[in-house]
Write a protein that holds these residues in place. Structure first.
Motif, PDB file in Angstrom:
ATOM      1  N   ASN A 266       1.119  -1.281  -0.050  1.00 20.70           N
ATOM      2  CA  ASN A 266      -0.041  -0.199  -0.003  1.00 20.70           C
ATOM      3  C   ASN A 266       0.816   1.273   0.179  1.00 20.70           C
ATOM      4  OD1 ASN A 266      -2.409  -1.497   0.376  1.00 20.70           O
ATOM      5  ND2 ASN A 266      -1.864  -1.902   2.578  1.00 20.70           N
ATOM      6  N   VAL A 267       0.670   2.304  -0.936  1.00 23.25           N
ATOM      7  CA  VAL A 267       1.580   3.375  -1.137  1.00 23.25           C
ATOM      8  C   VAL A 267       0.319   4.483  -0.931  1.00 23.25           C
ATOM      9  CG1 VAL A 267       3.079   4.713  -2.723  1.00 23.25           C
ATOM     10  CG2 VAL A 267       3.112   2.234  -2.579  1.00 23.25           C
ATOM     11  N   ASP A 268       0.427   5.353  -0.049  1.00 26.68           N
ATOM     12  CA  ASP A 268      -0.220   6.334   0.181  1.00 26.68           C
ATOM     13  C   ASP A 268      -0.288   7.386  -0.946  1.00 26.68           C
ATOM     14  OD1 ASP A 268      -1.022   5.763   3.390  1.00 26.68           O
ATOM     15  OD2 ASP A 268       1.096   5.873   3.202  1.00 26.68           O
ATOM     16  N   GLY A 269      -1.375   7.626  -1.112  1.00 24.79           N
ATOM     17  CA  GLY A 269      -1.747   8.908  -2.309  1.00 24.79           C
ATOM     18  C   GLY A 269      -1.542   8.059  -3.719  1.00 24.79           C
ATOM     19  N   LEU A 270      -1.166   6.918  -4.037  1.00 19.42           N
ATOM     20  CA  LEU A 270      -0.740   6.097  -5.441  1.00 19.42           C
ATOM     21  C   LEU A 270      -1.807   4.997  -5.676  1.00 19.42           C
ATOM     22  CD1 LEU A 270       1.109   6.404  -7.604  1.00 19.42           C
ATOM     23  CD2 LEU A 270       2.705   4.817  -6.552  1.00 19.42           C
ATOM     24  N   GLY A 271      -1.972   4.241  -4.376  1.00 19.50           N
ATOM     25  CA  GLY A 271      -2.815   2.982  -4.796  1.00 19.50           C
ATOM     26  C   GLY A 271      -2.663   1.956  -3.558  1.00 19.50           C
ATOM     27  N   ILE A 272      -3.366   1.017  -3.655  1.00 23.87           N
ATOM     28  CA  ILE A 272      -3.595  -0.259  -2.675  1.00 23.87           C
ATOM     29  C   ILE A 272      -2.735  -1.513  -3.443  1.00 23.87           C
ATOM     30  CG2 ILE A 272      -5.021  -1.851  -1.495  1.00 23.87           C
ATOM     31  CD1 ILE A 272      -5.116   1.343  -0.579  1.00 23.87           C
ATOM     32  N   MET A 273      -2.317  -2.361  -2.505  1.00 26.51           N
ATOM     33  CA  MET A 273      -1.460  -3.566  -3.117  1.00 26.51           C
ATOM     34  C   MET A 273      -2.431  -4.294  -4.066  1.00 26.51           C
ATOM     35  SD  MET A 273       0.136  -6.845  -0.982  1.00 26.51           S
ATOM     36  CE  MET A 273      -1.479  -7.152  -0.233  1.00 26.51           C
ATOM     37  N   GLY A 274      -1.747  -4.263  -5.519  1.00 27.06           N
ATOM     38  CA  GLY A 274      -2.366  -5.072  -6.172  1.00 27.06           C
ATOM     39  C   GLY A 274      -3.002  -4.307  -7.625  1.00 27.06           C
ATOM     40  N   ASP A 275      -2.839  -2.924  -7.336  1.00 22.57           N
ATOM     41  CA  ASP A 275      -3.225  -1.821  -8.390  1.00 22.57           C
ATOM     42  C   ASP A 275      -2.284  -1.881  -9.396  1.00 22.57           C
ATOM     43  OD1 ASP A 275      -5.454  -1.778  -6.922  1.00 22.57           O
ATOM     44  OD2 ASP A 275      -4.960   0.490  -6.216  1.00 22.57           O
ATOM     45  N   ILE A 276      -2.635  -1.494 -10.456  1.00 21.87           N
ATOM     46  CA  ILE A 276      -1.730  -1.117 -11.870  1.00 21.87           C
ATOM     47  C   ILE A 276      -1.595   0.260 -12.055  1.00 21.87           C
ATOM     48  CG2 ILE A 276      -0.744  -1.555 -13.974  1.00 21.87           C
ATOM     49  CD1 ILE A 276      -1.940  -4.493 -13.801  1.00 21.87           C
ATOM     50  N   VAL A 277      -0.524   1.159 -11.857  1.00 23.73           N
ATOM     51  CA  VAL A 277      -0.821   2.510 -11.753  1.00 23.73           C
ATOM     52  C   VAL A 277       0.444   2.948 -12.574  1.00 23.73           C
ATOM     53  CG1 VAL A 277      -1.933   2.819  -9.473  1.00 23.73           C
ATOM     54  CG2 VAL A 277       0.478   2.870  -9.686  1.00 23.73           C
ATOM     55  N   LYS A 278       0.385   4.091 -13.295  1.00 21.60           N
ATOM     56  CA  LYS A 278       1.229   4.801 -13.925  1.00 21.60           C
ATOM     57  C   LYS A 278       2.037   5.693 -12.990  1.00 21.60           C
ATOM     58  CE  LYS A 278      -0.094   4.307 -18.748  1.00 21.60           C
ATOM     59  NZ  LYS A 278      -0.523   5.294 -19.954  1.00 21.60           N
ATOM     60  N   VAL A 279       3.415   5.796 -13.053  1.00 24.06           N
ATOM     61  CA  VAL A 279       4.047   6.797 -12.182  1.00 24.06           C
ATOM     62  C   VAL A 279       5.228   7.151 -13.002  1.00 24.06           C
ATOM     63  CG1 VAL A 279       3.558   5.485 -10.060  1.00 24.06           C
ATOM     64  CG2 VAL A 279       5.672   4.516 -11.451  1.00 24.06           C
ATOM     65  N   PRO A 280       5.830   8.445 -12.567  1.00 23.33           N
ATOM     66  CA  PRO A 280       6.981   8.854 -13.324  1.00 23.33           C
ATOM     67  C   PRO A 280       8.067   8.178 -13.195  1.00 23.33           C
ATOM     68  CG  PRO A 280       5.963  10.562 -12.027  1.00 23.33           C
ATOM     69  CD  PRO A 280       5.613   9.480 -11.783  1.00 23.33           C
ATOM     70  N   LYS A 281       8.833   7.792 -14.416  1.00 20.09           N
ATOM     71  CA  LYS A 281       9.928   6.896 -14.222  1.00 20.09           C
ATOM     72  C   LYS A 281      11.072   7.344 -12.855  1.00 20.09           C
ATOM     73  CE  LYS A 281      10.376   5.449 -19.059  1.00 20.09           C
ATOM     74  NZ  LYS A 281      11.056   5.586 -20.060  1.00 20.09           N
ATOM     75  N   LYS A 282      11.267   8.599 -12.829  1.00 16.75           N
ATOM     76  CA  LYS A 282      12.017   9.102 -11.626  1.00 16.75           C
ATOM     77  C   LYS A 282      11.572   8.501 -10.246  1.00 16.75           C
ATOM     78  CE  LYS A 282      14.021  13.062  -9.561  1.00 16.75           C
ATOM     79  NZ  LYS A 282      13.929  14.656  -9.559  1.00 16.75           N
ATOM     80  N   LEU A 283      10.085   8.375 -10.165  1.00 14.09           N
ATOM     81  CA  LEU A 283       9.710   7.993  -8.898  1.00 14.09           C
ATOM     82  C   LEU A 283       9.937   6.234  -8.824  1.00 14.09           C
ATOM     83  CD1 LEU A 283       8.137   8.226  -6.348  1.00 14.09           C
ATOM     84  CD2 LEU A 283       6.007   8.029  -7.779  1.00 14.09           C
ATOM     85  N   TRP A 284       9.655   5.673  -9.861  1.00 16.24           N
ATOM     86  CA  TRP A 284       9.875   4.314  -9.859  1.00 16.24           C
ATOM     87  C   TRP A 284      11.448   3.721  -9.753  1.00 16.24           C
ATOM     88  CZ3 TRP A 284       9.067  -0.618  -9.773  1.00 16.24           C
ATOM     89  CH2 TRP A 284       9.941  -1.441 -10.609  1.00 16.24           C
ATOM     90  N   ARG A 285      12.606   4.614 -10.532  1.00 18.99           N
ATOM     91  CA  ARG A 285      13.546   4.415 -10.620  1.00 18.99           C
ATOM     92  C   ARG A 285      14.267   4.659  -8.912  1.00 18.99           C
ATOM     93  NH1 ARG A 285      14.929   6.919 -14.113  1.00 18.99           N
ATOM     94  NH2 ARG A 285      15.507   8.892 -13.248  1.00 18.99           N
ATOM     95  N   ASN A 286      13.892   5.725  -8.409  1.00 25.28           N
ATOM     96  CA  ASN A 286      14.499   6.243  -7.125  1.00 25.28           C
ATOM     97  C   ASN A 286      14.092   5.893  -5.982  1.00 25.28           C
ATOM     98  OD1 ASN A 286      16.520   7.417  -8.849  1.00 25.28           O
ATOM     99  ND2 ASN A 286      15.511   9.524  -8.669  1.00 25.28           N
ATOM    100  N   PHE A 287      12.759   5.276  -6.080  1.00 19.63           N
ATOM    101  CA  PHE A 287      11.999   5.107  -4.606  1.00 19.63           C
ATOM    102  C   PHE A 287      11.369   3.603  -4.706  1.00 19.63           C
ATOM    103  CE2 PHE A 287       8.078   5.346  -2.158  1.00 19.63           C
ATOM    104  CZ  PHE A 287       8.813   5.550  -0.749  1.00 19.63           C
TER     105      PHE A 287
END
Length: 278
Positions: free
Chosen positions: A77-98
């Motif tokens: 679970n990621v606050d403000g992004l989604g719940i476990m099992g969700d497929i979401v689009k995120v910036p590449k920087k957020l995916w790579r760095n965090f």
């Protein structure tokens, strides 16, 4: 034969000049440019003679720019992004760095989706509750648990009969918009004197929370400081202890929220100099 070879060489050089495009790398980003002045014809065994005019470039707009976002599968679970099992689009920087480093998300491959679905099935009804709560629920629940709600009513010598409308208006004053169906009154809504009482607020028809409230009389004469000003609205100890909550909900609420804004900020590599004051 020599004339044929020269014509082929000239044709290849002309094609090369026509397709002259240079890719420059500056500050970690790619820029596609082309020469403003074309290079003169030259023999294959010799390097072309470049003048200063040949180093003047113009930018070429990339018709197919690289995507700035990537689809990921949340494994927590990621606050403000989604719940476990969700497929979401995120910036590449957020995916790579965090998200990738913290192991909060992975690639949405069929194998990963099937493996995660098996884990979700083991959670049963708890996962259905988390899905119903939403992606901002953890931050909201943690804040509401520490609420001490002031309820202002006009003075009455016979006491007050508390209604859901009173609590709805009081919640709206502190920034919480709740429906009357989500509010449960205390066992005895007839309150004779101002003081504390406890009511229940249900979030998304899933998680009921006990909220502390204080009924105060609205002063008929203006005063600089009222009883409401002395009440600490936020940051109070929760009425319901953690032990009385459902284990899955307790784990969900007590986990510190994830600050995505802070994770997007990259630390500065600039070294601070130590100055000596005389």
């Amino acid at each position: 034969m020599q004339g044929i070879n020269l014509s082929r060489t000239a044709c290849s050089q002309l094609l090369q000049i026509a397709r002259q495009k240079v890719v420059l790398r500056q500050m970690g980003k790619f820029a596609m440019v082309e020469r403003v002045r074309s290079i003169n014809l030259h023999r294959e065994d010799r390097e072309p003679r470049l003048r200063s005019r040949h180093y003047i470039y113009r930018n070429i707009e990339n018709p197919n720019p690289p995507p700035t976002e990537i689809e990921v599968l949340l494994i927590d679970n990621v606050d403000g992004l989604g719940i476990m099992g969700d497929i979401v689009k995120v910036p590449k920087k957020l995916w790579r760095n965090f998200l990738c480093q913290a192991r909060l998300a992975t690639y949405p491959t069929p194998e990963n989706i099937v493996e995660l679905s098996k884990e979700i099935k083991t959670m049963g009804d708890n996962m259905a509750i988390l899905k119903k709560l939403g992606k901002y629920s953890r931050m909201t629940l943690q804040k509401i648990r520490g609420l001490h709600l002031p309820v202002e009513l006009l003075p009455s010598p016979d006491g007050w009969t508390l209604t859901k409308a009173h609590l709805k208006v009081a919640l709206r004053k502190v920034g919480i918009f709740a429906s009357e169906d989500s509010i449960t009154l205390p066992e005895d809504p007839h309150i004779k004197t101002p003081g504390e009482f406890v009511f229940t607020l249900t979030m998304n028809e899933a998680v009921p929370l006990k909220i502390r409230a204080t009924l105060v009389e609205t002063p008929l004469v203006f005063t600089e400081e009222t009883v409401v000003d002395k009440i600490q609205v936020w940051g109070n100890p929760p009425v319901t202890p953690d032990e009385e909550l459902d284990p899955a909900i307790r784990k969900f609420i007590t986990t510190p929220p994830i600050d995505l804004d802070a994770s997007m900020k990259t630390p500065s590599r600039r070294k601070e100099k130590n100055y000596i004051k005389y």
